[in-house]
Design a protein around this motif. Structure first.
Motif, short mmCIF file in Angstrom:
data_model
loop_
_atom_site.label_atom_id
_atom_site.label_comp_id
_atom_site.label_asym_id
_atom_site.label_seq_id
_atom_site.Cartn_x
_atom_site.Cartn_y
_atom_site.Cartn_z
N GLU A 72 39.41 49.17 67.05
CA GLU A 72 38.92 48.63 65.79
C GLU A 72 39.36 47.18 65.65
N GLU A 73 40.57 46.88 66.15
CA GLU A 73 41.09 45.50 66.06
C GLU A 73 40.05 44.51 66.56
N GLU A 74 39.46 44.83 67.71
CA GLU A 74 38.57 43.85 68.33
C GLU A 74 37.27 43.71 67.56
N ARG A 75 36.95 44.68 66.70
CA ARG A 75 35.68 44.58 65.98
C ARG A 75 35.85 43.86 64.65
N ILE A 76 37.09 43.53 64.29
CA ILE A 76 37.29 42.88 63.00
C ILE A 76 36.84 41.42 63.10
N VAL A 77 35.94 41.01 62.20
CA VAL A 77 35.48 39.62 62.28
C VAL A 77 35.91 38.84 61.05
N GLY A 78 36.76 39.42 60.23
CA GLY A 78 37.22 38.69 59.06
C GLY A 78 37.69 39.69 58.02
N ARG A 79 38.17 39.14 56.89
CA ARG A 79 38.66 40.05 55.85
C ARG A 79 38.15 39.57 54.49
N PHE A 80 37.77 40.53 53.67
CA PHE A 80 37.36 40.21 52.31
C PHE A 80 38.49 40.63 51.39
N LYS A 81 38.90 39.73 50.51
CA LYS A 81 39.95 40.10 49.56
C LYS A 81 39.34 40.25 48.19
N GLY A 82 39.67 41.34 47.55
CA GLY A 82 39.13 41.57 46.23
C GLY A 82 39.54 42.94 45.78
N SER A 83 38.83 43.47 44.78
CA SER A 83 39.14 44.82 44.34
C SER A 83 37.94 45.38 43.62
N ILE A 84 37.99 46.67 43.35
CA ILE A 84 36.86 47.34 42.73
C ILE A 84 37.43 48.21 41.62
N CYS A 85 36.69 48.36 40.54
CA CYS A 85 37.11 49.30 39.52
C CYS A 85 35.85 50.03 39.07
N VAL A 86 35.88 51.34 39.12
CA VAL A 86 34.70 52.14 38.76
C VAL A 86 35.08 52.97 37.55
N TYR A 87 34.25 52.97 36.52
CA TYR A 87 34.56 53.83 35.38
C TYR A 87 33.27 54.30 34.73
N LYS A 88 33.42 55.42 34.03
CA LYS A 88 32.26 56.03 33.40
C LYS A 88 31.94 55.24 32.13
N MET A 89 30.67 55.02 31.89
CA MET A 89 30.29 54.33 30.66
C MET A 89 30.22 55.36 29.54
N PRO A 90 30.43 54.99 28.27
CA PRO A 90 31.05 53.74 27.86
C PRO A 90 32.56 53.90 27.83
N LEU A 91 33.28 52.78 27.87
CA LEU A 91 34.75 52.83 27.78
C LEU A 91 35.15 53.09 26.34
N PRO A 92 36.29 53.73 26.11
CA PRO A 92 36.76 53.86 24.72
C PRO A 92 36.99 52.46 24.11
N ASP A 93 36.74 52.34 22.82
CA ASP A 93 36.79 51.03 22.19
C ASP A 93 38.17 50.39 22.25
N ASP A 94 39.21 51.21 22.06
CA ASP A 94 40.53 50.59 21.89
C ASP A 94 40.91 49.71 23.08
N ILE A 95 40.33 49.97 24.25
CA ILE A 95 40.68 49.13 25.40
C ILE A 95 40.08 47.74 25.22
N THR A 96 38.79 47.71 24.85
CA THR A 96 38.16 46.39 24.75
C THR A 96 38.61 45.66 23.50
N LYS A 97 39.14 46.39 22.51
CA LYS A 97 39.56 45.72 21.28
C LYS A 97 40.99 45.19 21.40
N GLU A 98 41.64 45.49 22.48
CA GLU A 98 43.02 45.11 22.74
C GLU A 98 43.23 43.60 22.55
#
Length: 2007
Positions: A1455-1481
């Protein structure tokens, strides 16, 4: 043997409800189907069958419970019926109608009606009523009462009329009729399916969601069990779940599971590295020797350097051997270590002793290594000699991808307990004895032709005789030695009767004996066949064990096909590499071992291999009585035949041994012999050509038919053919004769079945854990119950067999030991069952896995009997592909458990290519798929051989067998045909194999069923295709009875391909499935329909290659045609033309999710098609929706994204396990709107990125923290759910571990107690010594800290080991005592705990006694920091971008030899809709969504400071086995090569350097630290490198920029390194995490959030002034930051990390390790102080002065001429180890008559010494040619020797003593007290160190070995040792010998004058030699000079005259 229960009706029920019943017997429970809406009567009419292995005892109980069934709530128990089986046992059959009882044991009105049958072991069946047999009048004619069905628990019972086919054995129909007495047809329920499936064939599991659709009662829901349990007064912890399979599935009864893994892995070469460090040798036998160690692995030899005149040389040299061979070859290689005395260029030297072990033994050790172990040397030439010394070494064997964890290399100060650390695997006694291994070779038979027939014809023409074309001999290889028998010329059945004798230590450290039949040839000998005997399988080392023994038994050999060709391409198979593809020969042999009594004088002490004659097998019985066996096979289907084979006619050949082989098949043994009562072993067998013509045989019996008729194949699709085996199925049958040793196979089968069941159960448990089903521990308890009952069955079954006549010793011993083991295992399982709790689940699971391995090991029978069966596919009479079926798997037995698991079952077999051709991709494509039915048994048991075939056929026999009832058919004609429609719902696949160079694939799936195939559409450029497609196969015709189809449908094969525009599609993987079947008269409704999607694991070769999510249903087309089938209701919103989507009931239920993506940046992008990536963009896609990142305008200038967070909404399945993968693709935007794919990454599971909003009820931070899943996003809600009340964290200063010796182990062994005594007396750990030496802080430096930390780390490891060992002992005790003693045990185990507590309380008082300053420590991680802190991916994740194909072999592309670079970031998945108190924070920024509080990603300047401490175990780079390492560091554009500071010839260099580099993140964030080897000429070689991602460390919440140290101080060796003080760091952390604090209070308290910490508040500066400070308090909080609610996480401590060095040329194999750490400081903050000084300690100069005063009792060597009295001329020689060339001698004390000598002589040894490592440092050139000096570190040891001076011959060595200056025995006060004990019994004596005592005087013994190798005293010496530092030595100088300054007085020696008379010669010699020596020399020289002058004068005139006259 079986118990059958027919549950007819339950009457008198109240109300209207759904009913279900459960029947339990021996812990196995079955459920009925649910009867819906029944009122007062429930008609179940179902039959259950329990196969039993041991006879049922009359007291056993059968229990039936009836419930009201509820889909939603738990089932309610109506009543229970229990019946004691006494009457059933007596009568065999009972019908009962009785009332039920309720929970209170009172009878209720409801009554139950049942019938029970018991079929006992001997095959008798209870009295059957005649009325049941109206259908089949002939039943009694041949029912021997065996039910061939494995577990009929849930077979449906369709009623049969009179249509029982003639081909069915009859008593099965009896069983069926018994079942169909019920009034209505019953259907068997099927559970809803599980989501993951290892191999779903007759094995399905309940799914956890979706209650509505599932047929609940299959497994009672967990809560329900809990409720029931409580009713019965059980704890929920004791409930166990019986096999889920047994309960929920139609356990497949006529088909066995196919094997999904295709490729043979055995013969493929792999990379291995054997690394051996030779450290030192001790107690070598011999006088004054110059030892060299020779290290030999296989054929390769390497030597250490030579050490002069020492018996305990110190080498510390490292050797590496690299191999590329198959594992089998590797593990049989022998490692041989031998010590050789005085080897040089001219002579080979003499062997002192050697040690042998095979590589396999090392590989099976934990961590694949022996570390710091002592090998015992013995002399193979001299058996009686005993021990020849010890050699200390490390041996490690690494395969590709193995990580070796080397224990930490610090100062090795462990006392050298040789006996406790021997180089032997566990369980091998240290005292090994010599033994003789007798291998008897009797005879062989069935050998193949090994010569071309042309030669034979020539010979025949010339000589007129027809000879056998083979000249065999047998070669045996064992422990590196070979032995051969004689050659038997021209014989297919050679007779040898010879024995080969090996002499080897016992137990041998070589596991396998290799036995090979070879053909002798003038040119080269070739192997005919090879067999390996594993000594572990033919012996048992327990106390009731037995020595290796074998046979006399036949051994079968397999190899290449039998047709002879000159260049056999499969020759390797004959050498034993890879799986043999054909039978080659069988050999009768035996093995015995006899332990030698070496004291016996007659014994021949040579270890050469001997060959001698042996008697032939006297007792023919032991090999078994010759029996006639019958093999029957029927080919039901042959499909998926590879098109490459071509369309020539194809046929199949089945062979067993040579029987059935068309080239040289055997006829049956000649009758005459049989009548004479021989056992038919020695017949000559005549060669029959093709024996399938129907000719009669002499005795009017049938002739074997071994191959099917050739047929032309028909096309299935582009890749495959099939053969038209529709209604007519060809059969084969073969008669063969073998010794009857079935018992061996039966026992193996029973164990195999127990193991299979266990394995299946464990898979269930793992599945439940993986899919997070409730209560996996209950299933584990069920598994353990099944295991213990299985084990007990084995014991009872095997017991019958104790007195079988034809058994070898091994048979008897193995049976005993198997019975012991299984009985033991059964008890352990029972004991374990009660210990399985929710929290101990994981550990217990491991233990149970050990059971499985043990069972598999025991089941493998070493003594073969019947050879395996081979099935070959021939095309146009060429052999193409084969399958091999072990004969035990198809062996028939009357007893169910003993029967082979595939006997009388239909098995799907995949044929594969033979030998090397099957490696790699060629071996992954199926050559042919066959459905084949096999039966093998004694000819006399033949009547049942058709019993397991699918019903509904007529037999076609040959003309001769027409009316013989048991004559086998040559084909079966199926009269019944059912028509079905198959629906394959192909939803999606994930994590597929990358088949294109873009790193993606264009996958499509091809589904095969019977002879049809269909494809899904091709989806381009993805590894996670969602096909969402329904494939419909119409008019699928299956032959056989309808009801059997329902239970046992054929399997479906699904292959995944990659579509290529040009050429053929590439194979990407394969999986199997079983459809759910609906008969035409069943309803299409829950619980079975519609089927659920499940995951099927895809395999490619032997490795997994993704999962397929699909469902399959097989629907019978009834008389009404297709119109009756359920409609296909697809989702209406999509129109995909002809492609049908998966219908609604089956596709997953979706709901709306939002996916937020954090785009941080791209790193290390490689070129694409030679162009650099300039403007990259990231595309995120999930389930058809997606989002694109902003475009990076100039990748070189700034590779970070400008917009950080984006989101998209998508419909995802509610069931998280069905979530599709998320694809990340990076494209480069080129000119003119072109895009190129750079690389891609598939996130196969979104689970770790799913955010679940915290539960309102969970009011404790701990609970919610679990749901956080590491999102920074959530770190600011501390104030929302905070428990009230403060928690005080008391910060006691920790007690240093290493002083708490009391904690280590309660039952400390004697030695340890001794050791502690010693430590108290002042020896012991380094840390302490340093403290004693250097009490003031100014002497301490960073290294003191480092060594102290390493000590702590080792001590911790030791404690862990001790604790683990203790736990294990406890476990074993519990298991051994079983459940009886558990109550007692609990009390026992409590006691030690209290004990420990007491000791721990007392421990802190210890240090006060010692009152030494404590050294501050750092943390030494013996691995990379990343592994400790989860790769620093707390909020920023790194995704590797892959591109390019995955290589076809395992070897080329990692696998090492097939790596052509790296992406840095992150993902967050959540069910809609979020409870209000989070966005009202407060402070919530909607742009960042869930990623609140993220730092900016603008470029930032950082000062990076890299500290490199040292490297260990570097891979040698130079020819001399050493390397000259230096450090090279690369970060961005900075490239530092520290070339001038290379360290010469060192594999464990101490660098001690720090480097400062300025870098800009993100452009320069990957730090590479490499170690290079310096070369004088040519380029420097890379030894290994390690890469560190600094960016993740920098941004991590774990604060990896600068480790937090243990204490805060502002001066000295432990100065605070960070520019920010602890208090500043703390307030910043509190601010970032929105944590309340810090509040400093009076009295050394600080409050953060709701935690209060205490600590000291004063600090001292350099001048000792005390100041107030909060820093200690702040540091206390930082060191416990993980305890802070919400924001807390572990901060990186001050540390040293150990990183493996890797070399890209040798992927996956460690090349050494580097200890280092990195600090980072942002440039916009205040500058840090100067770097900590870690430069290596300079050794200190010392001078050791040794004064030899006197000797005493020196043995006398010389005899006097005249008087004959003994005397010695004594002198003493001394040197420091490693400086032999500077040895010093005293003068000679002549003619000592008593052994007394007076010397008063001083030696002076200057040396450089490293206190911390206790080593002397020597720098010297290795040889004349060396470029520079090499530094050696060797232990400080002083050697003193006593010699007898001789004038004319060499001096005689009398004795020696070696004193380790760090720990040597104190000298005795007087000569009398000085004894041998001082050397031999060091452990008991008080030890002293010259470095502490400085001055020591006393008497020490000289020792040497006598003839018997015993140590004896040869003299005593009175000496004084005085140690001074160089400065002290300068101040008080002293002279050598007796010279000035500080001269010693002359010794008082007796005058030699009176000896004048007695020994004139000696006296004259003495006079001349000592007094007048110089005078005489001067006179002689003067005389010579005079003579020359005279001669000159004499001849001068003559010459002058000649010259003058010019003559």
């Amino acid at each position: 043997m079986a118990l059958l229960l027919q549950l007819r009706t339950v009457t008198g029920l109240r109300g209207k409800a759904d009913r279900i019943a459960k029947a339990v017997f021996r812990g196995l429970s079955f459920y009925t189907r649910v009867l819906e809406n029944c009122e007062d009567e429930a008609r179940f009419d179902e039959t259950f069958r329990w196969p039993v292995a041991s006879n049922i005892d009359g007291n056993e109980i059968l229990e039936i419970q009836v419930f009201n069934y509820s889909k939603v709530f738990t089932n309610r128990l109506i009543g229970t019926f229990q019946m004691v089986l006494q009457k059933v046992v007596e009568e065999g059959q009972v019908e009962v109608t009785d009332t039920l009882i309720d929970d209170n044991n009172s009878a209720i009105q409801t009554s139950i009606s049942i019938e029970i049958r018991y079929q006992a072991l001997d095959g008798t069946v209870g009295a059957w009523n005649d009325k049941e047999f109206l259908e089949t009048p002939s039943v009694h004619s041949e029912g021997d009462g065996r039910y061939p069905l494995e577990t009929d628990s849930l077979l449906s019972s369709h009623r049969q009329g009179l249509d029982i086919s003639p081909g069915k054995s009859n008593q099965q129909s009896a069983e069926r009729s018994f079942r169909s007495k019920g009034k209505e047809k019953t259907k068997e329920h099927k559970a809803g399916k599980g989501v993951f499936s290892a191999m779903k064939l007759g094995k399905t599991r309940p799914s956890k969601d979706d209650h509505r659709k599932q047929d609940e009662p299959a497994v009672l829901e967990a809560e329900d069990l809990d409720r029931k349990a409580l009713l019965r007064g059980l704890e929920p912890d004791t409930i166990s779940l019986a096999s889920v399979t047994a309960v929920t599935t139609n356990v497949s009864n006529k088909r066995s599971k196919p094997d999904i893994k295709m490729e043979p892995s055995a013969g493929r070469p792999m990379d291995y590295q054997v690394s051996i460090t030779i450290i030192e040798a001790r107690q070598l036998v011999g006088l004054n020797m110059d030892p060299v160690v020779c290290v030999e692995v296989g054929e390769e030899k390497k030597y250490t350097s030579m050490k002069e005149s020492t018996n305990c040389p110190y080498y510390n040299e490292y050797f590496v051997f690299d191999f590329h061979v198959p594992p089998d070859v590797m593990f049989d290689k022998i490692i041989k270590l031998s010590v050789i005395h005085s080897k040089n260029l001219l002579r080979s030297g003499t062997l002192v002793g050697s040690f042998k072990m095979d590589v396999g033994t090392v590989y099976t050790q934990p961590e694949h290594q022996f570390y710091h172990k002592w090998a015992i040397l013995s002399d193979p030439e001299d058996l009686t000699a005993g021990l020849k010394g010890y050699l200390k070494c490390d041996i490690a064997v690494v395969g590709k991808g193995d990580n070796i964890k080397t224990p930490h290399k610090a100062n090795e100060t462990e006392e050298d307990d040789i006996e406790g650390n021997l180089l032997l695997p566990d369980g091998v006694p240290p005292e090994r004895q010599w033994a003789r291994f007798y291998i008897k070779i009797y005879r062989a038979e069935g050998l193949p032709r090994m010569n071309t027939s042309i030669m034979a014809n020539v010979k025949k023409a010339l000589i007129g005789e027809n000879k056998d074309l083979v000249d065999p001999y047998v070669q045996v290889v064992f422990a590196g030695q070979k032995g051969k028998t004689s050659i038997q010329k021209s014989s297919y059945e050679p007779l040898w009767n010879e024995q080969i004798i090996f002499t080897e230590m016992f137990p041998p450290l070589c596991k396998r004996i290799k036995i090979q039949i070879r053909d002798s040839d003038k040119v080269n000998d070739v192997a005919i066949g090879t067999h390996f005997i594993d000594l572990r399988k033919i012996s048992n080392e327990g106390d009731k064990g037995f020595l290796p023994t074998f046979g006399p038994a036949w051994v079968n050999m397999y190899g290449s096909t039998r047709n002879y060709t000159l260049m056999d391409e499969h020759q390797e198979l004959n050498e034993g590499l890879g799986e043999g593809v054909s039978f080659r020969a069988r050999l009768l042999m035996s093995l015995a071992v006899e332990i030698l009594d070496t004291t016996n004088p007659e014994i021949n002490s040579s270890t050469e291999v001997q060959v001698e004659q042996a008697t032939s097998v006297a007792d023919q019985n032991c090999t078994g009585k010759m029996e006639e066996f019958f093999l029957f096979g029927a080919f039901l289907e042959a499909t998926m035949i590879d098109r490459k084979i071509g369309d020539k006619p194809i046929n199949f050949e089945v062979t067993i041994g040579n029987y059935g082989n068309q080239i040289d098949g055997m006829s049956k043994p000649i009758l005459r012999r049989k009548k004479e009562g021989g056992d038919g072993n020695e017949e000559e067998s005549e060669l029959l050509q093709n024996s399938s013509e129907d000719e009669g045989d002499e005795d009017g019996e049938m002739v074997s038919v071994s191959s099917s008729q050739p047929m032309k194949p028909l096309v299935t699709d582009r890749n495959y053919f099939h053969l038209p085996y529709f209604e007519k199925k060809p059969c084969i049958y073969i008669k063969s004769w073998w010794q009857d040793q079935r018992r061996r196979l039966y026992n193996a089968n029973i164990m195999d079945k127990i193991a299979d069941k266990l394995e299946e159960g464990l898979n269930d448990v793992q599945e439940m854990i993986k899919t997070e089903k409730p209560h996996p521990e209950r299933r584990l308890r069920g598994v353990l119950e099944e295991l213990s009952s299985g084990c007990l069955h084995f014991v009872t079954l095997a017991d019958k067999d104790q007195h079988h006549s034809s058994r070898t010793r091994l048979d008897r011993e193995r049976l005993k030991s198997c019975m012991r083991e299984l009985e033991n295992m059964g008890q352990q399982a029972t004991a374990l069952r009660s210990q399985v709790k929710k929290n101990t689940m994981k550990d217990k699971l491991k233990l149970v896995q050990n059971f499985l391995q043990k069972l598999r090991f025991l089941a493998d029978e070493p003594q073969h009997t019947i050879p395996d069966v081979f099935i070959w596919m021939l095309s146009n009479n060429k052999r193409i592909a084969y399958a091999r079926v072990p004969s035990k798997d198809i062996l028939y037995s009357i007893v169910d458990e003993e029967m082979g698991k595939e006997c009388a079952k239909v098995k799907s077999i995949f044929l594969k290519l033979p030998g090397k051709r099957g490696f790699g991709p060629a071996g992954w494509t199926v050559q042919a798929k066959m459905e084949i039915y096999l039966w093998l048994g004694l000819n006399k048991q033949r009547k049942d051989f058709l019993s397991g075939l699918p019903c509904g056929f007529e037999e076609k026999k040959t003309a001769r067998g027409q009316n013989l009832p048991s004559f086998p058919p040559i084909s079966l004609l199926y009269t019944k045909k059912q028509v079905f429609q198959l629906r394959a719902h192909m939803y999606q696949a994930r994590s597929l194999f990358a088949a294109d160079s873009s790193g993606l694939s264009d996958p499509f799936a091809r589904v095969f069923f019977i002879s049809q195939s269909q494809c899904t559409e091709v989806l381009n450029e993805t590894l996670c295709p969602t096909w969402d497609q329904l494939l419909v196969f119409d008019n699928v015709e299956l032959y056989g009875e309808a009801h059997e189809m329902r239970d046992d449908p054929p399997i479906i094969v699904i292959e995944i391909y990659d579509q290529d525009t040009v050429g053929k599609a590439d194979f990407m993987g394969r999986t199997f499935a079983k459809p759910v079947v609906k008969m035409s008269d069943e309803q299409y409704c829950p619980p079975r329909f519609p089927p659920q999607l499940e995951y099927y694991q895809i395999y490619r070769g032997n490795s997994t290659a993704g999962d397929l999510l699909a469902a399959f249903e097989l629907l019978q087309i009834g008389p009404g045609g297709k119109s009756d089938l359920p409609p296909i209701d697809g989702p209406t919103d999509m129109d995909r033309g002809p492609i049908l989507p998966v219908p609604l009931g089956i596709r997953p239920v979706l709901s709306k999710y939002r996916v937020e993506v954090l785009f941080w940046g791209l790193r290390d992008l490689k070129r694409v098609n030679l162009a650099q990536v300039d403007r990259p963009r990231v595309d995120i896609e999930c389930a058809g929706k997606g989002v694109q990142s902003a475009l990076i305008q100039n990748y070189k200038k700034n590779p970070n994204f400008s917009t950080l967070v984006k989101w998209f909404e998508v419909d995802l399945p509610e069931n998280e396990l069905l979530h599709p993968p998320l694809n990340i693709r990076v494209v480069d935007c080129r000119a003119f709107g072109r895009y190129t794919l750079v690389g891609s990454h598939a996130v196969s599971s979104l689970r770790k990125f799913i955010y679940r909003p915290p539960d309102k009820k969970a009011q404790h931070w701990n609970m919610t923290a679990k749901h956080l899943n590491g999102y920074l996003a959530m770190t600011n809600r501390a104030h929302r759910s905070r428990p009230t009340g403060e928690i005080v964290v008391n910060m006691e200063p920790e007690v240093p571990i290493k002083k708490m010796e009391t904690m280590v182990k309660l039952e400390a062994s004697e030695e340890e107690k001794e050791r502690k005594k010693k430590k108290k007396k002042g020896g012991g750990g380094v840390g302490e010594e340093v403290e004693e030496e250097e009490p003031d802080d100014s002497m301490l430096d960073w290294w003191s800290k480092y060594f102290a930390s390493i000590e702590t780390m080792k001590e911790k490891l030791r404690q862990q080991e001790a604790a683990a060992a203790e736990a294990e002992e406890k476990e074993e005790m519990e298991m051994a005592e079983g459940s009886k003693a558990q109550a007692k045990n609990k009390e026992k185990s409590k006691a030690p705990k209290d004990d420990k507590k007491k000791k721990q309380q007392s421990a802190p008082e210890l240090p006060e006694k010692k009152s030494k300053p404590r050294i501050d420590e750092l943390k030494v991680f013996n691995k990379e920091l990343e592994t400790e802190f989860d790769n620093f991916e707390d909020w920023l994740h790194t995704f590797n971008l892959l591109r390019g194909k995955i290589g076809d072999n395992d070897d080329n592309a990692t696998e090492e030899e097939r790596i052509v670079g790296r992406f840095k970031g992150s993902i967050c998945v959540y069910k809609m809709p979020l409870p209000d108190d989070i966005t009202k924070e407060a402070g919530y920024d909607p742009n960042f969504g869930m990623f609140q509080g993220i730092p900016s990603n603008d470029p930032i300047n950082v000062l990076v400071r890299v500290y490199v401490v040292r490297a260990t175990d570097l891979h040698p780079a130079d020819i001399n086995g050493k390397a000259d390492p230096y450090i090279a560091i690369k970060l961005g554009k900075t490239d530092i090569k520290d070339k001038e500071n290379y360290i010469s010839k060192q594999l464990n260099p101490v660098f001690g350097k720090s480097f400062d580099i300025e870098a800009t993140f993100p452009m320069e964030s990957m730090l590479t630290v490499a170690v290079y080897d310096w070369d004088l000429v040519g380029t420097d070689d890379l030894i290994g490198e390690t890469k560190i991602d600094l960016e993740n460390r920098y941004y991590s919440k774990h604060r990896a920029t600068c480790g937090v140290s243990q204490n805060y101080s502002i001066h000295g060796y432990n100065t605070w390194r960070d520019p920010m003080k602890p208090s500043q760091i703390l307030s910043k952390l509190c601010k970032d995490g929105k944590v309340d604090g810090p509040h400093y209070g009076p009295g050394g308290r600080v409050k953060v959030a709701n935690r209060v910490f205490t600590g000291p508040t004063e600090i001292e500066d350099e001048n000792g002034q005390k100041k107030q400070t909060d820093e200690h308090l702040a540091l206390a909080v930082l060191r416990h930051w993980e305890d802070i609610p919400w924001a807390g996480c572990k901060l990186v401590p001050e540390h040293v990390e150990t990183r493996p060095l890797l070399n890209p040329d040798k992927p996956g194999i460690e090349q050494g390790r580097l200890e280092m750490w990195v600090d980072m400081f942002p440039m916009d903050m205040p500058a840090p102080g100067p770097a900590t000084d870690i430069s290596p300690r300079k050794p200190k100069k010392y001078e050791l002065r040794v004064i030899v005063w006197n000797t005493d009792e020196v043995i006398l060597e010389d005899d006097d001429y005249f008087t004959g009295e003994k005397s010695s001329d004594i002198f003493v020689r001394g040197w420091l180890k490693g400086q032999q060339e500077d040895k010093q001698d005293t003068d000679v004390h002549y003619h000592s008559l008593t052994g007394e000598g007076n010397f008063n002589w001083r030696y002076i040894f200057p040396f450089d010494y490293l206190m911390a490592e206790e080593k002397i440092v020597i720098s010297k050139k290795e040889s004349m040619f060396s470029w520079d000096e090499t530094e050696y570190k060797i232990p400080a040891r002083l050697t003193l020797q006593v010699w007898d001076a001789d004038h004319f011959s060499a001096d005689d060595f009398l004795g020696a003593i070696e004193l380790d200056l760090n720990r040597f025995p104190r000298g005795a006060k007087t000569s009398k007290q000085c004894s041998l004990e001082m050397v031999t019994n060091e452990a008991e004596l008080p030890m002293i160190s010259i470095f502490k005592q400085k001055r020591v005087k006393g008497w020490w013994p000289f020792v040497a070995r006598d003839e018997n190798d015993e140590l004896e005293i040869t003299g005593k010496v009175e000496a004084e040792l005085h140690l001074l530092t160089a400065e002290e030595a300068e101040k008080s100088p002293a002279g050598l010998a007796r010279n000035e300054p500080d001269p010693l007085e002359k010794p008082n020696r007796p005058d030699t004058s009176f000896i004048w008379f007695l020994n004139p010669l000696k006296s004259i010699k003495y006079l001349i030699c000592t007094r007048y020596k110089w005078l005489i020399i001067k006179i002689v020289l003067a005389l010579l000079l005079l003579v020359m002058v005279a001669l000159f004068l004499y001849s001068m005139p003559g010459y002058m005259v000649k010259k003058l006259l010019g003559a």
